[in-house]
Design an enzyme around this catalytic site. Structure first.
Site, PDB file in Angstrom:
ATOM      1  N   SER A   1      38.968  49.849  46.742  1.00 20.00           N
ATOM      2  CA  SER A   1      38.645  49.244  47.715  1.00 20.00           C
ATOM      3  C   SER A   1      39.279  47.943  48.025  1.00 20.00           C
ATOM      4  O   SER A   1      39.370  47.409  49.264  1.00 20.00           O
ATOM      5  CB  SER A   1      37.384  49.458  48.044  1.00 20.00           C
ATOM      6  OG  SER A   1      36.580  48.450  47.118  1.00 20.00           O
TER       7      SER A   1
ATOM      8  N   GLY B   1      40.506  45.684  53.424  1.00 14.80           N
ATOM      9  CA  GLY B   1      40.949  45.777  54.737  1.00 14.80           C
ATOM     10  C   GLY B   1      40.820  47.331  55.373  1.00 14.80           C
ATOM     11  O   GLY B   1      40.236  47.484  56.420  1.00 14.80           O
ATOM     12  N   LYS B   2      41.121  48.141  54.435  1.00 15.69           N
ATOM     13  CA  LYS B   2      40.920  49.809  54.777  1.00 15.69           C
ATOM     14  C   LYS B   2      39.383  50.307  54.548  1.00 15.69           C
ATOM     15  O   LYS B   2      39.176  50.934  55.375  1.00 15.69           O
ATOM     16  CB  LYS B   2      41.962  50.500  53.663  1.00 15.69           C
ATOM     17  CG  LYS B   2      43.256  50.290  53.866  1.00 15.69           C
ATOM     18  CD  LYS B   2      44.075  50.959  52.904  1.00 15.69           C
ATOM     19  CE  LYS B   2      45.321  50.774  53.000  1.00 15.69           C
ATOM     20  NZ  LYS B   2      45.858  49.367  52.587  1.00 15.69           N
TER      21      LYS B   2
ATOM     22  N   ASP C   1      35.510  49.375  42.881  1.00 15.84           N
ATOM     23  CA  ASP C   1      36.578  48.597  42.278  1.00 15.84           C
ATOM     24  C   ASP C   1      36.228  48.199  41.012  1.00 15.84           C
ATOM     25  O   ASP C   1      34.959  47.904  40.526  1.00 15.84           O
ATOM     26  CB  ASP C   1      36.964  47.133  43.136  1.00 15.84           C
ATOM     27  CG  ASP C   1      38.133  46.754  42.635  1.00 15.84           C
ATOM     28  OD1 ASP C   1      39.330  46.796  43.169  1.00 15.84           O
ATOM     29  OD2 ASP C   1      38.219  45.766  41.828  1.00 15.84           O
TER      30      ASP C   1
ATOM     31  N   ASP D   1      35.477  51.826  37.605  1.00 14.43           N
ATOM     32  CA  ASP D   1      36.790  52.223  37.355  1.00 14.43           C
ATOM     33  C   ASP D   1      36.772  53.646  38.347  1.00 14.43           C
ATOM     34  O   ASP D   1      35.989  54.512  37.677  1.00 14.43           O
ATOM     35  CB  ASP D   1      37.281  52.193  35.946  1.00 14.43           C
ATOM     36  CG  ASP D   1      38.600  52.857  35.633  1.00 14.43           C
ATOM     37  OD1 ASP D   1      39.210  53.423  36.606  1.00 14.43           O
ATOM     38  OD2 ASP D   1      39.137  52.452  34.631  1.00 14.43           O
TER      39      ASP D   1
ATOM     40  N   CYS E   1      51.412  51.411  48.482  1.00 15.13           N
ATOM     41  CA  CYS E   1      52.423  50.502  49.076  1.00 15.13           C
ATOM     42  C   CYS E   1      53.889  50.289  48.361  1.00 15.13           C
ATOM     43  O   CYS E   1      54.143  49.291  47.978  1.00 15.13           O
ATOM     44  CB  CYS E   1      51.652  49.104  49.351  1.00 15.13           C
ATOM     45  SG  CYS E   1      50.910  48.484  47.858  1.00 15.13           S
TER      46      CYS E   1
END
Length: 437
Positions: free
Chosen positions: A257, A261-262, A279, A307, A379
């Site tokens: 996460s 933003g998402k 996270d 994790d 990305c």
């Protein structure tokens, strides 16, 4: 020493090259601490990003002119940034570039040092000789130097995308990143656009209807940002969450996460639903919390430092209606925003990361309810981290299939790969799976 655009740029480049600091973080910190004017901040930004982007090209121009060992740490970054100004900033007179470099050398050198003479001699030799490039018949080496990318990455793009597309991708990676923001409250879109237009020259993204491109500056001090009406998010990145079909009451897992933003975008679609944010590091989850609090979505958030490859130690059963895996990746789609990425990654990293990506998908798959949706995104533009991971996942999980989806202004499809030269955005990949009943 007088603080100016070039001294701030040199300090920043020293942190990037010597301390391995991230360019965007080092530059933002330096600009915040400085008292530079907006014009000087723009020049500092241009010099820092340009020097990092064209590092291989600049080193190629300088290496034959440096005949002695450079004893002081500042010298090589100073020569690189001076060469960048000479080759790429046409509006700055050559004499000013050399003169400013000499002043910086004098102020940074220890007492009694004559290093400024060395800087002056190298730069004047560079000006007399001009640009040099490898022979074009060696396409990989030529393009590596001309566009300043490592040879393995140039060859990778040539092998997979062809020469014309490769040149376009490499050129796009050296363009300034777009100052893109996402409208978080679309019910106030007209009001927000009107307020933005009073301070910026704006344009609507050609990818989405909820992203706006600004011509300059940071928006973090604006009232719109503080009020949670807008947020910083690239238009391609903002398409990922749009791939889901939300009803509003779902239980959603955001497996990777940070920085949030998402996660916030998911929460905006929910009414009675909840988003579970994971996270590995609690410190990064704190950033997620801050982001959702500013955007007034924190009441829908549940966080767990975990994790994603160990989700079965904490969660059980098919308890999630939707799962997002915005996986850790090589970041090759972010090169214009983080130019040092091109020098840090190797082909081996793509293979290693693809294992991590697959393992995350493999472990979260069992937590998805029947007929639930799983969106996978990165990305990066590499096939190993995108199409190959999808293919492997489908092979090993016959209860999942790709589902067509439509986002933004793009046509409906089962997988989307956006290259950085396609829409002047970050490079991104999105795939959507459905778990069959």
């Amino acid at each position: 020493m007088k603080i100016n655009a070039r001294s701030v740029a040199l300090d920043t480049l020293l942190k990037i090259f010597k301390q391995k600091s991230y360019s965007n973080i080092a530059l933002n910190n330096a600009l915040e601490k400085s008292q530079l004017s907006p014009i000087d901040k723009a020049l500092t930004t241009q010099i820092v990003y340009g020097t990092v982007q064209y590092k291989l090209y600049l080193e190629y121009q300088l290496k034959s002119l440096v005949q002695t060992k450079l004893k002081e740490d500042y010298l090589w970054p100073l020569l690189l940034m001076s060469a960048y100004q000479y080759f790429f900033l046409d509006k700055i007179p050559t004499a000013s570039i050399v003169d400013e470099a000499n002043k910086l050398a004098k102020s940074y050198s220890p007492k009694g040092s004559q290093s400024y003479r060395l800087v002056n001699g190298i730069l004047r030799s560079l000006v007399r000789r001009g640009e040099i490039l490898p022979e074009e018949k060696d396409a990989v080496k030529y393009m590596s130097i001309k566009y300043s990318y490592p040879q393995w990455l140039v060859k990778y793009c040539l092998d997979h995308f062809g020469k014309t597309k490769t040149i376009s991708i490499l050129q796009a990676g050296n363009m300034p990143s777009v100052n893109s923001i996402r409208i978080a409250d679309m019910s106030k879109k007209d009001e927000i656009l009107h307020k933005l237009a009073t301070e910026y020259k704006i344009s609507i993204s050609n990818l989405t209807n909820h992203n706006v491109n600004l011509d300059h500056g940071s928006i973090t001090n604006s009232q719109l940002f503080k009020d949670g009406l807008i947020t910083i998010q690239d238009s391609a990145a903002s398409l990922v969450v749009d791939a889901f079909n939300f009803k509003g009451d779902e239980k959603v897992l955001d497996a990777c996460s940070a920085p949030g933003g998402k996660t916030a975008q998911i929460a905006e679609y929910l009414t009675t639903g909840k988003v579970f944010a994971l996270d590995i590091h609690q410190k990064k989850l704190n950033l997620v919390k801050q982001t959702l609090t500013r955007l007034h979505q924190d009441q829908k958030l549940i966080m767990k430092a975990l994790d994603a490859r160990k989700v079965n130690e904490y969660f059980f059963g098919q308890q999630f209606d939707k799962i997002l895996v915005d996986a850790p990746c090589s970041g090759l789609g972010l090169i214009r925003r983080k130019p040092e990425v091109r020098y840090e990654k190797q082909m081996e990293d793509l293979k290693h990361l693809s294992e991590i990506q697959y393992n995350i998908l493999d472990h979260v798959a069992g937590l998805l309810a029947e007929n639930g949706e799983l969106v996978y995104s990165t990305c990066t533009i590499s096939i190993e981290e995108n199409e190959d991971v999808v293919k492997r996942f489908l092979t090993n999980h016959p209860d999942f299939s790709l589902a067509p989806f439509e986002v933004g202004n793009l046509s409906k499809c089962k997988m989307i790969k956006i290259f950085p030269d396609d829409y002047n955005s970050d490079g991104f990949f999105i795939a959507k799976f459905v778990k069959r009943g």
